[in-house]
Scaffold this motif. Structure first.
Motif, mmCIF file in Angstrom:
data_model
loop_
_atom_site.group_PDB
_atom_site.id
_atom_site.type_symbol
_atom_site.label_atom_id
_atom_site.label_comp_id
_atom_site.label_asym_id
_atom_site.label_seq_id
_atom_site.Cartn_x
_atom_site.Cartn_y
_atom_site.Cartn_z
ATOM 1 N N TRP A 1 0.842 -1.206 0.000
ATOM 2 C CA TRP A 1 0.000 0.000 0.000
ATOM 3 C C TRP A 1 0.873 1.250 0.000
ATOM 4 O O TRP A 1 0.692 2.141 -0.837
ATOM 5 N N SER B 1 2.653 1.994 -3.190
ATOM 6 C CA SER B 1 1.809 2.401 -4.315
ATOM 7 C C SER B 1 1.507 3.896 -4.303
ATOM 8 O O SER B 1 0.978 4.425 -5.285
ATOM 9 N N SER C 1 -5.725 2.795 6.518
ATOM 10 C CA SER C 1 -5.238 1.668 5.723
ATOM 11 C C SER C 1 -4.937 0.455 6.591
ATOM 12 O O SER C 1 -5.247 -0.678 6.217
ATOM 13 N N ILE D 1 -6.606 -3.238 6.207
ATOM 14 C CA ILE D 1 -5.759 -4.422 6.025
ATOM 15 C C ILE D 1 -5.997 -5.444 7.130
ATOM 16 O O ILE D 1 -6.206 -6.632 6.860
#
Length: 87
Positions: A22, A25, A40, A44
């Motif tokens: 993540w 990216s 995030s 996850i």
């Protein structure tokens, strides 16, 4: 880390690699805010361990959160330098 995330090496085997993908990216992973990281991380963790339940043990200001930050940025630095060494 909460014990539910260390059982079966879930943290090391599943969560940290997903967090690293993540972060990698993003256009600029060095500017991740605490709120972005928490959002995030919640997604996850709840995807990988849906029965985890309460994420109150991991939030800004706790030792667990600092471990997440340290580990994430260490891995990002490692991948950055490894990538440069391979060029």
């Amino acid at each position: 880390m909460p014990s539910a995330l260390t059982v079966g090496k879930t943290w090391t085997r599943d969560i940290m690699p997903a967090l690293l993908v993540w972060a990698g990216s993003l256009a600029d992973p060095w500017t991740i805010s605490d709120d972005e990281l928490m959002q995030s991380l919640r997604i996850i963790i709840l995807t990988i361990a849906p029965d985890f339940g309460d994420l109150n043990d991991i939030h800004p200001g706790t030792a667990s959160f600092n471990i997440v930050l340290f580990t994430l940025f260490t891995l990002l630095l490692d991948s950055l330098f490894l990538g440069q060494a391979c060029q």
